[in-house]
Design an enzyme around this catalytic site. Sequence first.
Site, PDB file in Angstrom:
ATOM      1  N   ARG A   1     -15.267 -21.935  26.666  1.00  0.00           N
ATOM      2  CA  ARG A   1     -16.321 -21.944  25.622  1.00  0.00           C
ATOM      3  C   ARG A   1     -17.551 -22.527  26.249  1.00  0.00           C
ATOM      4  O   ARG A   1     -17.599 -23.698  26.643  1.00  0.00           O
ATOM      5  CB  ARG A   1     -15.865 -22.785  24.442  1.00  0.00           C
ATOM      6  CG  ARG A   1     -16.841 -22.789  23.291  1.00  0.00           C
ATOM      7  CD  ARG A   1     -16.799 -21.460  22.554  1.00  0.00           C
ATOM      8  NE  ARG A   1     -17.467 -21.534  21.261  1.00  0.00           N
ATOM      9  CZ  ARG A   1     -18.599 -20.865  20.949  1.00  0.00           C
ATOM     10  NH1 ARG A   1     -19.180 -20.101  21.878  1.00  0.00           N
ATOM     11  NH2 ARG A   1     -19.102 -20.941  19.737  1.00  0.00           N
ATOM     12  N   GLY A   2     -18.616 -21.707  26.396  1.00  0.00           N
ATOM     13  CA  GLY A   2     -19.776 -22.109  27.157  1.00  0.00           C
ATOM     14  C   GLY A   2     -20.450 -23.352  26.663  1.00  0.00           C
ATOM     15  O   GLY A   2     -20.827 -24.232  27.445  1.00  0.00           O
ATOM     16  N   GLU A   3     -20.613 -23.459  25.364  1.00  0.00           N
ATOM     17  CA  GLU A   3     -21.344 -24.607  24.838  1.00  0.00           C
ATOM     18  C   GLU A   3     -20.596 -25.919  25.045  1.00  0.00           C
ATOM     19  O   GLU A   3     -21.181 -26.987  25.041  1.00  0.00           O
ATOM     20  CB  GLU A   3     -21.632 -24.400  23.351  1.00  0.00           C
ATOM     21  CG  GLU A   3     -20.389 -24.357  22.485  1.00  0.00           C
ATOM     22  CD  GLU A   3     -20.734 -24.019  21.039  1.00  0.00           C
ATOM     23  OE1 GLU A   3     -20.207 -24.729  20.169  1.00  0.00           O
ATOM     24  OE2 GLU A   3     -21.501 -23.069  20.787  1.00  0.00           O
ATOM     25  N   ASP A   4     -19.251 -25.831  25.252  1.00  0.00           N
ATOM     26  CA  ASP A   4     -18.477 -27.056  25.487  1.00  0.00           C
ATOM     27  C   ASP A   4     -18.481 -27.474  26.961  1.00  0.00           C
ATOM     28  O   ASP A   4     -18.639 -28.666  27.269  1.00  0.00           O
ATOM     29  CB  ASP A   4     -17.012 -26.851  25.061  1.00  0.00           C
ATOM     30  CG  ASP A   4     -16.836 -26.862  23.547  1.00  0.00           C
ATOM     31  OD1 ASP A   4     -17.789 -27.214  22.852  1.00  0.00           O
ATOM     32  OD2 ASP A   4     -15.730 -26.498  23.093  1.00  0.00           O
ATOM     33  N   THR A   5     -18.282 -26.540  27.880  1.00  0.00           N
ATOM     34  CA  THR A   5     -17.970 -26.932  29.266  1.00  0.00           C
ATOM     35  C   THR A   5     -18.808 -26.261  30.348  1.00  0.00           C
ATOM     36  O   THR A   5     -18.664 -26.591  31.531  1.00  0.00           O
ATOM     37  CB  THR A   5     -16.492 -26.623  29.577  1.00  0.00           C
ATOM     38  OG1 THR A   5     -16.280 -25.209  29.480  1.00  0.00           O
ATOM     39  CG2 THR A   5     -15.555 -27.358  28.646  1.00  0.00           C
ATOM     40  N   ARG A   6     -19.679 -25.288  29.984  1.00  0.00           N
ATOM     41  CA  ARG A   6     -20.370 -24.552  31.051  1.00  0.00           C
ATOM     42  C   ARG A   6     -21.177 -25.465  31.978  1.00  0.00           C
ATOM     43  O   ARG A   6     -21.030 -25.375  33.201  1.00  0.00           O
ATOM     44  CB  ARG A   6     -21.275 -23.486  30.447  1.00  0.00           C
ATOM     45  CG  ARG A   6     -21.911 -22.589  31.519  1.00  0.00           C
ATOM     46  CD  ARG A   6     -23.028 -21.711  30.942  1.00  0.00           C
ATOM     47  NE  ARG A   6     -22.582 -20.919  29.811  1.00  0.00           N
ATOM     48  CZ  ARG A   6     -21.943 -19.770  29.911  1.00  0.00           C
ATOM     49  NH1 ARG A   6     -21.635 -19.292  31.094  1.00  0.00           N
ATOM     50  NH2 ARG A   6     -21.600 -19.111  28.832  1.00  0.00           N
TER      51      ARG A   6
ATOM     52  N   GLY B   1     -27.600  -5.817  30.346  1.00  0.00           N
ATOM     53  CA  GLY B   1     -27.519  -4.505  29.706  1.00  0.00           C
ATOM     54  C   GLY B   1     -26.111  -4.003  29.534  1.00  0.00           C
ATOM     55  O   GLY B   1     -25.882  -3.006  28.869  1.00  0.00           O
TER      56      GLY B   1
ATOM     57  N   GLU C   1     -10.357 -12.812  24.584  1.00  0.00           N
ATOM     58  CA  GLU C   1     -10.012 -13.018  26.001  1.00  0.00           C
ATOM     59  C   GLU C   1      -8.588 -13.560  26.127  1.00  0.00           C
ATOM     60  O   GLU C   1      -7.797 -13.089  26.947  1.00  0.00           O
ATOM     61  CB  GLU C   1     -10.985 -14.028  26.634  1.00  0.00           C
ATOM     62  CG  GLU C   1     -12.362 -13.481  26.921  1.00  0.00           C
ATOM     63  CD  GLU C   1     -13.295 -14.565  27.467  1.00  0.00           C
ATOM     64  OE1 GLU C   1     -14.492 -14.310  27.551  1.00  0.00           O
ATOM     65  OE2 GLU C   1     -12.793 -15.655  27.806  1.00  0.00           O
TER      66      GLU C   1
END
Length: 1624
Positions: free
Chosen positions: A20-25, A53, A87
């Site tokens: 989850r990008g907002e948690d761990t990116r 794209g 995913e």
Amino acid sequence: MASTSTSKRSCKYHVFLSFRGEDTRPGFTSHLYAALTRKGITTFIDDTNLRKGDVISHELLTAIEDSMFAIIVLSPNYDSSTWCLDELQKILECKHKLGQHVEAVFYGVEPSDVRHQKGTFGEAFRKHEHRFGQESDKVRRWRDALTQVACYSGWTSKNQNEATLVENISQSIHKKLIPNLPSSMNKLVGIDSRVEQVISHIGIGLSDVRYIGICGMGGIGKTTIARIVYEAIQSEFEVSYFHASVRETCEKNGIVQAQKELVDHINGSSSNFNNEYDGRRIIQAALCRKKVLLVLDDINEEKQLKNLSEEQDWFGPGSRIIITTRDMHLLKIHDAYEIYNVEGLGESEAFDLFHLKAFKQQKLAEEYLDLSKQAVQYCAGLPLALEVLGSHLCGRPVKDWHSALGKLKSFPHVDIFDTLKISYDGLDTMDKDIFLDIAYFFKGRSKDGVIKILERCGCYVEIGIATLIDRSLLTMNEKGRLEMHDLVEEMGKHIVIQESPNDPSKRSRLRGYEDINLVLTQNKGTEATRSIVLRDQDFYQEQDIMRWRDLTFSDICQLKLLILDGVEAPILSYIPSTLRVLRWRCCPMETLPFMDQGYELVEINLSDSSSIVQVWHGKKFLEKLKYLYLKCLYRLKQIPDLSEAPNLEILDVQCCDELNDFPSYLTRHKSLVKLILYRCSSLETLASKLEMNSLKELDLGFCTSMRKPPEFGECMKHLSVLYLWGTAIEELPTTVSCLVGLKDLRLQHCQRLTCLPDSIQVLKSLTFFNLFYCPNVLQSLHSLSSLTSLDTLILSGCFVTSQESWSYNLGNLVSLRDLELSHNNFVRVPINIHELPRLRHLNLDYCPSLKVLPELPSSIRVLNARDSASLDAGHSNVISKLCCGFAASAIHDSDGLLQMWVAQNEGEEIPLWFVHQEEGNGVSVTLPHNETMALALCFQLCPRRSSRNYVVNLPVICNGKEFITKHLTVLRETKNSQHFILCLSSDYFVDQFCQDYRFELVFPNNVEMKVHSSGVRWVCKQDIQDLKKSGTETSKRKATFDLNMNMNITPPSSPCRKKLLMVTPSSVSPLEEEEEEFTKKHVSLNRNEATLVENISQSIHEKLIPNLPSSMNKLGTEASSIILHEWDCYGKPGLVHWRDLTFSDICQLKLLILDGVEAPILRYIPCSLRVLRWRRCPMETLPFMDQGFELVEINLSDSSSIIQVWHGKKFLEKLKYLSLKYLYRLKQIPDLSEAPNLEILDVEDCYELGDFPSYLTLHKSLVKLSLRNSSSLETLGSKLEMSSLKELRLDDCTSMRKLAEFGECMKHLSVLSLSYTAIEELPTTVGCLVGLKELHLRCCERLACLPDSIQKLKSLIFFNLSGCLNVLQSLHSLSGLTSLDTLILSGCFVTSQESWSYNLGNLVSLTNLYLSKNKFVRVPINIHELPRLRCLYLDRCPNLKVLPELPSSIRELNARDSASLDTWHLNVISKVCCGFAASANHHSDGLLQMWLAQNEEEKIPLWFVHKELGNGVSITLPHNETMALALCFRLCPTETRPNLGAKLSVMCNGKEFIKKHLTAARETKNSQHFILCLSSDYFVDQFCQPYRFQLVLPLYLEMKVESSGARWVYKQDIQDLKKSGTQT
């Protein structure tokens, strides 16, 4: 070797990151991505791999499917994203369907919350249910997925350091990933075993830091092996990097770029440093705490290692650095833990790899088979060449293959050439020159020989060769010969040729016919040439060489090396002053064309040049000359003027028979180190005194005319080697004491040497002294006691009689290790052996009179007493004492093995001391519980039949494995049985953990001996203690008798007593009055049997001696025959008490045999005696009286004490047989003028015999006269008129230059042997010998011609002229010898003139013709006109080009080792076989045999239509009419060995079917063809259709049958041959 392959899934990504990008990116996931990337793991992360794209959901699903691993980072908001949940669902689907590996990371969440969807996960799912419906399938699948993934064991961030967590996850993924990766190395051949060997040195799991080297020539597969090893083990390391092509990177961009590539991989980002010093610091800092696997590929400079991996402390514990390089020296100086030297592929592996590249997976077509073999042979196991050439030929038609392979002979493939040349380009100028010299001239030559040549040309060769070996350009085999890969050799030759492709005269090096022909025929200059090498084997056509003009050199010539060995054309008219080495063996010139100028020559070698009369004229300025070799210049009478050669170090003039003078100025030469005059038989003296202060070696061996050696000056203290063996010297000069540095003195066969000077005691440095067969120096042996440095002493053959009074105290020889006492006649060893503290080897072989072994020191390790048949080793404690003494001393000695060979008497068994005994070649024994010190083994060896003295090595087997690795004393076959005894220290059993042992002695199949029985005993500590307590000494031998068999004297009343009495000391029984006492005393009740036997023997011995003299006196008056042999005197000390053998006046003695009796017991010879035989008689003359004798035979052979057989004239009217062989001190034949009926006179090997009585030349009854090896005899007289003489043998009468004339009455002489004499001509009266059948003239090298009168010898059937160099012009006179059956002309044609031609067609009876060891190009005799010729020998004719036309009568042709022979370009084989098939119908002998030398590239001839690899070929009987069968076997050597012979077996369908004797196989250094042709009679009893023929070789023969061929010879073949009229 099987190819390496994989069935693993091939994926685009190694890892898919789901998060989850907002948690761990920004934090955890980015760190994890970087760590994975640093380890070389290709990782999918959505923000770096998605293109703008794209539809993200589709790309994500594809990326998941294309990944091997998936890492799911389950953070608090992970389940709030539908993308993340999709995913997750797809990942689990790939896990079940594709086997994808899944790793879960619980980052900031509890696994139970995920499993049960509680907390934040519960809130998120309530929102999903609200959005998609509570009963939605999608939501249910998401819940199932989370439940399932939460059940996996995963990683949690709770209470974890984030950096540690990231490192642990990346390391775990890396470790699991590597085994699942598909290999980058597919379809490789022969790689597995090589990879395994490298991995075995890695030491996975050990904490030390290791450098592992992989070394080899270019293209050998180093990088490939390193890559596969890297892939196999990289999962075991924290950091791994394969640094490819370091050499290329450094050459293009510098070492800093190579450092940056390494650092960038470690850090996962670009580095910023600009010099190698910062790079080294950063590399060390980055890796010093990590377990690293680093491969540095293709290192070629020390600088690269220094800047990439200088020290072990740059790397963390357990690190491994693998280095591939062509330069082994780099690995050595970098302290590589292990170096793996990569070797080429084997024949089968090479063929598989080539097939893979040339034909892919297709089947090999028949027309490509031979071409493929040629290509594989060209590549010589080099993988690069096999791949390049295979790919180059792939898909091409046959004609292109022929063209490409032909082109390779002149132009190497550019890819292969450039790869190999990299190693050459890295050499300095001198090393390049050394490499080119070896590649162009000296491949296969000995390292020492090459070093001598090139150093004398001005090169520093030792370090150069070491460099070439380190760079993998050169190797050295186990025999010290320099070898290089065929393609490396080809590269070197190509480099030379490219110096001037079209003009050889401008090249730096010229060799062989091709290079030199243009230079000579066009008279070109050679200003660029520095080396010319032309040897006899390089000649193509001798006539081309004969047309060459002079070898021309320009004024600016830089020639350093000129080798013309064997060139028999006088092509040299000028010797350049720049020349440093000149070698011209077999030079045809009479003198060399030296000018009056200074020369740079360091070496001149003209050995074997029999044409040279004078080396050069006058004085020559040879200031730098150090080495002059003039060996075997038979016409040389004087040494050339060397007064202007002040630096000469070696002068070798050996075997110059006519050399009769030694220049006086050389006796004072200050630089000469080595002077060899060996076998200069005409040289009588060197000078009165030698003062050569640098001389270290002087060899005067076999200078047979030298009677007095020179005095030695005080300055000659550096002389360390002096050889005087075989000379006629009578004494050593007292100034031998000046030779204080002498270490090696050899006087063997100096039979005239009367004593040793006392001054010899001064030679304190002497370590080796050979007195073999110097029988007159015994009285001087006391002078040896001061030679305290002596290591080896040879006294074999010195004690020629058996006197028991000899005694020599040599206990002061404290350094003596080897003592040779073989071939002596002593009864007891007369030297205090037990006082020699360091003696290791004692040889008592062939001592026929030796009765007892001496007491031996505990240092002894080898004892040989073979063929000492009188020895009784088993009746005393000799063996036990030796073994116990060895066991006690072996504790302090590294050599824990004792070996003994002891002759065994008939009926003698394994000694009882060996408590465990079995029949056959093995014995079993159990390890005892008490303390063992050693193991003693005994094997009783018996001959199966009488055989030659054959030598083999013996393997001793323990529990089925060979366990004695050191060299055992070799077995020698003997006619008698022998005991082989071994004693081994306990060290041999340190690694043996078994209780039960079985020991066996194994023979090769060719040895005609067997092990009759075996015995063993453990030697315990108690045995040694018992021996010390008892103080047992080696018992003196007593006269004993066997209680069951002896006591058998014939009673006096017996009538047979007057006919024959065998007299031995044991033939006297105890006195009757003592019988009762004797019986009581020796009753066996309750007695130890061994003690009882010893007591009885002692009692008999005591009673025996007093009775011996009276018994002999009594026998002397009545017996008609007395026979006392040496074996009857076995251990009988009573012989020395015997008085004279006395005969009464009415004595009727007829036969007296005293062979070997060495006591002078005979003072009177009865006139009634008819036969007297006394071999080794100890008397100087026989006691004949002045009266008539009845003697018919006298045999005194081997009596070296005799000086004169009898004095004056003796009346021996009935004497017919007189044998005086081996009477070394005999100077004249006894007076035989009153022996008119003498028929046989044998005076062989009487070296000092100098005269032959004139009255014997007229003797009318003499039938056989043998004077062989009477080396001092110069003549028989002016004329022989011995009308009854049938046999005259004068072989080896080396002083005889002129033969007596023959009278007309000598028509009965049938055998005349003159071999090895010095005669210069045969008398014309040889024509009187009309009954002569055999004439032997072997090696009569001075014989100038044959008289025309030899044509009268119409009865001659055997004529041996081998080695008669000068009789060729007389061969026409042989044409009249119409009865001649055998003619031997071996070694007569010593040059290769083609003008020779001899018509011997009139020799209509000739069946055997020997022409071996000749140098003709074509056979100069009309062989095809000899109608009965059966056997023709052309072996060892190195220049022979073609076989002659042969008659159909031929049945055996031998042309082995005639290496220039080309037998296949004509129809030789087919014509010979067809001719045989046509003639075999008219002869009973239906077998033709041929041995033919084979050139390296020749295979089985095409005429043999059925061919197979290996030792056999199958063939089917055809329906049309067959006349014969022809078989051909190609034999190749597997190892260079002596010329060993062996019998052959030809098998048909598994059974031997050729019963008659086949010509024996002989091992040669070259391959050979063995061809058989058999008439149809051989198949009369064979009813099967298919036949399989095999040639079987003995196991010991170091040869193999590489291929076989067969062909039926039809009637049509014979008719076609007759029609074609084909001529050879």
